[in-house]
Design a protein around this motif. Structure first.
Motif, PDB file in Angstrom:
ATOM      1  N   ILE A 126       0.745  -1.102   0.171  1.00 56.91           N
ATOM      2  CA  ILE A 126       0.167   0.092   0.187  1.00 56.91           C
ATOM      3  C   ILE A 126       0.872   1.414   0.017  1.00 56.91           C
ATOM      4  CG2 ILE A 126      -1.757   1.443   1.246  1.00 56.91           C
ATOM      5  CD1 ILE A 126      -2.849  -1.286   2.184  1.00 56.91           C
ATOM      6  N   SER A 127       1.793   1.377   0.701  1.00 58.24           N
ATOM      7  CA  SER A 127       2.648   2.658   0.988  1.00 58.24           C
ATOM      8  C   SER A 127       3.427   2.605  -0.177  1.00 58.24           C
ATOM      9  CB  SER A 127       3.467   2.429   2.492  1.00 58.24           C
ATOM     10  OG  SER A 127       4.426   1.249   2.151  1.00 58.24           O
ATOM     11  N   GLU A 128       3.996   1.884  -0.964  1.00 57.23           N
ATOM     12  CA  GLU A 128       5.135   2.064  -2.043  1.00 57.23           C
ATOM     13  C   GLU A 128       4.137   2.361  -3.163  1.00 57.23           C
ATOM     14  OE1 GLU A 128       7.159  -1.764  -2.668  1.00 57.23           O
ATOM     15  OE2 GLU A 128       8.229  -1.601  -0.777  1.00 57.23           O
ATOM     16  N   GLU A 129       2.923   1.818  -3.181  1.00 59.42           N
ATOM     17  CA  GLU A 129       2.078   2.177  -4.469  1.00 59.42           C
ATOM     18  C   GLU A 129       1.817   3.619  -4.270  1.00 59.42           C
ATOM     19  OE1 GLU A 129       2.158   0.706  -7.327  1.00 59.42           O
ATOM     20  OE2 GLU A 129       3.661  -0.629  -6.336  1.00 59.42           O
ATOM     21  N   LEU A 130       1.185   4.036  -2.890  1.00 65.37           N
ATOM     22  CA  LEU A 130       0.905   5.494  -2.602  1.00 65.37           C
ATOM     23  C   LEU A 130       1.967   6.483  -3.312  1.00 65.37           C
ATOM     24  CD1 LEU A 130      -1.166   7.301  -1.554  1.00 65.37           C
ATOM     25  CD2 LEU A 130      -0.145   6.915   0.670  1.00 65.37           C
ATOM     26  N   ALA A 170       6.479   7.718 -20.414  1.00 64.04           N
ATOM     27  CA  ALA A 170       7.600   8.142 -19.725  1.00 64.04           C
ATOM     28  C   ALA A 170       7.595   8.035 -18.423  1.00 64.04           C
ATOM     29  CB  ALA A 170       8.101   9.452 -20.330  1.00 64.04           C
ATOM     30  N   SER A 171       6.699   8.613 -17.706  1.00 63.95           N
ATOM     31  CA  SER A 171       6.840   8.487 -16.112  1.00 63.95           C
ATOM     32  C   SER A 171       6.728   7.308 -15.651  1.00 63.95           C
ATOM     33  CB  SER A 171       5.471   9.726 -15.903  1.00 63.95           C
ATOM     34  OG  SER A 171       4.244   9.106 -16.114  1.00 63.95           O
ATOM     35  N   VAL A 172       5.837   6.492 -16.155  1.00 62.80           N
ATOM     36  CA  VAL A 172       5.669   5.103 -15.805  1.00 62.80           C
ATOM     37  C   VAL A 172       7.046   4.261 -16.080  1.00 62.80           C
ATOM     38  CG1 VAL A 172       4.596   2.849 -16.366  1.00 62.80           C
ATOM     39  CG2 VAL A 172       3.466   4.818 -16.355  1.00 62.80           C
ATOM     40  N   MET A 173       7.683   4.629 -16.892  1.00 57.18           N
ATOM     41  CA  MET A 173       9.104   3.952 -17.029  1.00 57.18           C
ATOM     42  C   MET A 173      10.009   4.341 -16.005  1.00 57.18           C
ATOM     43  SD  MET A 173       9.652   2.967 -21.093  1.00 57.18           S
ATOM     44  CE  MET A 173       9.171   4.698 -21.664  1.00 57.18           C
ATOM     45  N   LEU A 174       9.985   5.772 -15.748  1.00 61.34           N
ATOM     46  CA  LEU A 174      10.911   6.390 -15.058  1.00 61.34           C
ATOM     47  C   LEU A 174      10.554   6.060 -13.366  1.00 61.34           C
ATOM     48  CD1 LEU A 174      13.214   8.449 -14.230  1.00 61.34           C
ATOM     49  CD2 LEU A 174      11.548  10.117 -14.217  1.00 61.34           C
ATOM     50  N   THR A 175       9.307   6.132 -13.226  1.00 64.77           N
ATOM     51  CA  THR A 175       8.884   5.433 -11.674  1.00 64.77           C
ATOM     52  C   THR A 175       9.548   3.823 -11.501  1.00 64.77           C
ATOM     53  OG1 THR A 175       6.809   5.247 -12.471  1.00 64.77           O
ATOM     54  CG2 THR A 175       7.234   7.223 -11.224  1.00 64.77           C
ATOM     55  N   ALA A 176       9.102   3.226 -12.550  1.00 65.02           N
ATOM     56  CA  ALA A 176       9.567   1.879 -12.529  1.00 65.02           C
ATOM     57  C   ALA A 176      10.887   1.553 -12.340  1.00 65.02           C
ATOM     58  CB  ALA A 176       9.013   0.997 -13.842  1.00 65.02           C
ATOM     59  N   ALA A 177      11.825   2.335 -12.993  1.00 64.14           N
ATOM     60  CA  ALA A 177      13.183   2.160 -12.796  1.00 64.14           C
ATOM     61  C   ALA A 177      13.751   2.658 -11.661  1.00 64.14           C
ATOM     62  CB  ALA A 177      13.945   3.009 -13.795  1.00 64.14           C
ATOM     63  N   ILE A 178      13.056   3.496 -11.046  1.00 60.44           N
ATOM     64  CA  ILE A 178      13.618   3.966  -9.680  1.00 60.44           C
ATOM     65  C   ILE A 178      12.958   2.906  -8.550  1.00 60.44           C
ATOM     66  CG2 ILE A 178      12.883   5.594  -7.587  1.00 60.44           C
ATOM     67  CD1 ILE A 178      12.667   8.062  -9.927  1.00 60.44           C
ATOM     68  N   LEU A 199      15.561   0.915  -6.108  1.00 62.50           N
ATOM     69  CA  LEU A 199      15.548   0.907  -4.433  1.00 62.50           C
ATOM     70  C   LEU A 199      15.111  -0.518  -4.156  1.00 62.50           C
ATOM     71  CD1 LEU A 199      13.234   3.893  -4.101  1.00 62.50           C
ATOM     72  CD2 LEU A 199      15.799   3.810  -3.703  1.00 62.50           C
ATOM     73  N   HIS A 200      15.068  -1.453  -4.856  1.00 64.25           N
ATOM     74  CA  HIS A 200      14.921  -2.887  -4.230  1.00 64.25           C
ATOM     75  C   HIS A 200      16.397  -3.753  -4.466  1.00 64.25           C
ATOM     76  CE1 HIS A 200      10.706  -2.400  -4.427  1.00 64.25           C
ATOM     77  NE2 HIS A 200      10.415  -3.390  -3.852  1.00 64.25           N
ATOM     78  N   LEU A 201      17.323  -3.064  -4.618  1.00 61.62           N
ATOM     79  CA  LEU A 201      18.798  -3.637  -4.245  1.00 61.62           C
ATOM     80  C   LEU A 201      19.117  -3.586  -2.898  1.00 61.62           C
ATOM     81  CD1 LEU A 201      20.751  -1.694  -7.395  1.00 61.62           C
ATOM     82  CD2 LEU A 201      20.203  -4.438  -7.068  1.00 61.62           C
ATOM     83  N   GLY A 202      19.924  -4.659  -2.580  1.00 63.37           N
ATOM     84  CA  GLY A 202      20.325  -4.596  -1.050  1.00 63.37           C
ATOM     85  C   GLY A 202      19.523  -5.723  -0.244  1.00 63.37           C
ATOM     86  N   GLY A 203      19.967  -6.283   0.778  1.00 64.29           N
ATOM     87  CA  GLY A 203      19.447  -7.149   1.414  1.00 64.29           C
ATOM     88  C   GLY A 203      19.576  -8.458   0.996  1.00 64.29           C
ATOM     89  N   GLY A 204      20.882  -8.913   0.228  1.00 65.90           N
ATOM     90  CA  GLY A 204      20.894  -9.992  -0.665  1.00 65.90           C
ATOM     91  C   GLY A 204      20.292 -10.223  -1.908  1.00 65.90           C
ATOM     92  N   ARG A 205      19.585  -8.938  -2.422  1.00 68.49           N
ATOM     93  CA  ARG A 205      18.955  -8.976  -3.402  1.00 68.49           C
ATOM     94  C   ARG A 205      19.970  -8.178  -4.606  1.00 68.49           C
ATOM     95  NH1 ARG A 205      13.454  -6.370  -1.158  1.00 68.49           N
ATOM     96  NH2 ARG A 205      15.045  -4.992  -0.356  1.00 68.49           N
ATOM     97  N   LYS A 206      20.183  -8.948  -5.731  1.00 68.22           N
ATOM     98  CA  LYS A 206      21.216  -8.448  -6.823  1.00 68.22           C
ATOM     99  C   LYS A 206      20.623  -7.826  -7.879  1.00 68.22           C
ATOM    100  CE  LYS A 206      23.933 -12.469  -5.935  1.00 68.22           C
ATOM    101  NZ  LYS A 206      24.748 -13.942  -6.225  1.00 68.22           N
TER     102      LYS A 206
END
Length: 302
Positions: free
Chosen positions: A208-212, A227-235, A239-246
């Motif tokens: 809920i919070s991330e989609e908001l 363009a905005s959809v692809m930019l927000t998707a890239a960000i 941000l999902h890197l780290g915590g063992g995720r490559k």
């Protein structure tokens, strides 16, 4: 004070194959200290001596299991009769893999605090964009707004997104080893200590919070376009890197962000990506727990 004397008698063989007894050698124990223990291995049974060395090598293994720290055993100290005791730090089985597993309280606390901050940031961006558009301040685009309404067509989009993303993730776990390793590391670190009832909390709050923030605030701010959809998707993916995720997991998260962004534009409602994100998190967590339990039961039976 107890005094215990062990007499060790040794024999040697000369060229004429006659046995000449050597002098008696005394080894004295005073209390728990040894003052002159000589050739104890010769008088102890071979099995008992080997077992004592095996026990000495098992202690680091128990310490490793309790503390989670890596303990190394010099190869020169490994006895030939104790080769069944091994410390294989490269074992890839989930049961023996050393992963920093967070406690239940720390996971829930981090989930609540982080989700609250992300949601607050999303609300602030939405409000600032709305006020800026009313006052005529220069912003990128605030003409398009994401609503919180819900219709039957949006329910169909939610169902389609859950089926698409969950099935795609299942296939990637089978076909992409790097992605499977990243997902396993992240899931074990976060979900291992949780109770089944906690899965709903850690699934719905981030969804809920991330989609908001990403689809409910950034897309209206940047404009209702691809363009905005692809930019927000890239960000979202970075941000999902780290915590063992490559990087494989970041690519997957970017693809998911594109799907949620498409659903936002198609439905003009942030409820669709919110519900889809939360349900996909829940499905993924339940499947991981089910597979982990089956794997542990299979190893226990062996």
């Amino acid at each position: 004070m107890n005094l215990l004397t062990i007499n060790c008698r040794c024999k040697s063989t000369n060229a004429a194959s006659t046995f000449n007894p050597l002098t008696w050698r005394n080894s004295t124990f005073i209390g728990r200290k040894v003052t002159g223990l000589i050739d104890v291995q010769r008088v102890l049974p071979t099995g008992l001596w080997s077992k004592s060395k095996v026990y000495a090598k098992r202690k680091p293994a128990r310490k490793l299991e309790r503390t989670g720290e890596e303990v190394s055993i010099p190869s020169s100290s490994v006895d030939d009769n104790a080769q069944d005791v091994k410390m294989n730090s490269s074992d890839s089985s989930p049961k023996n893999r050393l992963i920093n597993i967070s406690s239940r309280s720390s996971v829930l606390q981090a989930c609540i605090i982080t989700s609250g901050l992300i949601a607050a940031l999303g609300v602030i961006i939405r409000q600032v964009s709305h006020v800026a558009s009313i006052e005529g301040l220069p912003v990128i685009d605030c003409t398009s707004e994401v609503s919180f309404s819900f219709e039957m067509r949006q329910l169909q989009l939610i169902t389609g997104l859950v089926v698409l993303i969950s099935s795609s993730r299942f296939l990637l776990l089978k076909l992409w080893p790097d992605f499977a390793e990243s997902s396993e590391a992240a899931n074990r670190q976060v979900l291992t200590s949780l109770q089944p009832i906690d899965y709903a909390l850690v699934a719905f709050l981030p969804g809920i919070s991330e989609e908001l923030l990403f689809r409910g605030a950034l897309i209206p701010l940047l404009g209702f376009n691809w363009a905005s959809v692809m930019l927000t998707a890239a960000i979202f993916g970075i941000l999902h890197l780290g915590g063992g995720r490559k990087y494989s997991f970041a690519i997957w998260a970017s693809f998911v962000g594109l799907a949620y962004g498409y659903a936002t534009i198609e439905s003009s409602s942030v409820v669709v990506p919110m519900a889809s994100h939360a349900l996909n998190n829940l499905v993924g967590g339940i499947l991981w727990r089910y597979q982990s339990m089956n794997l542990e039961n299979g190893e226990d039976q062996k």
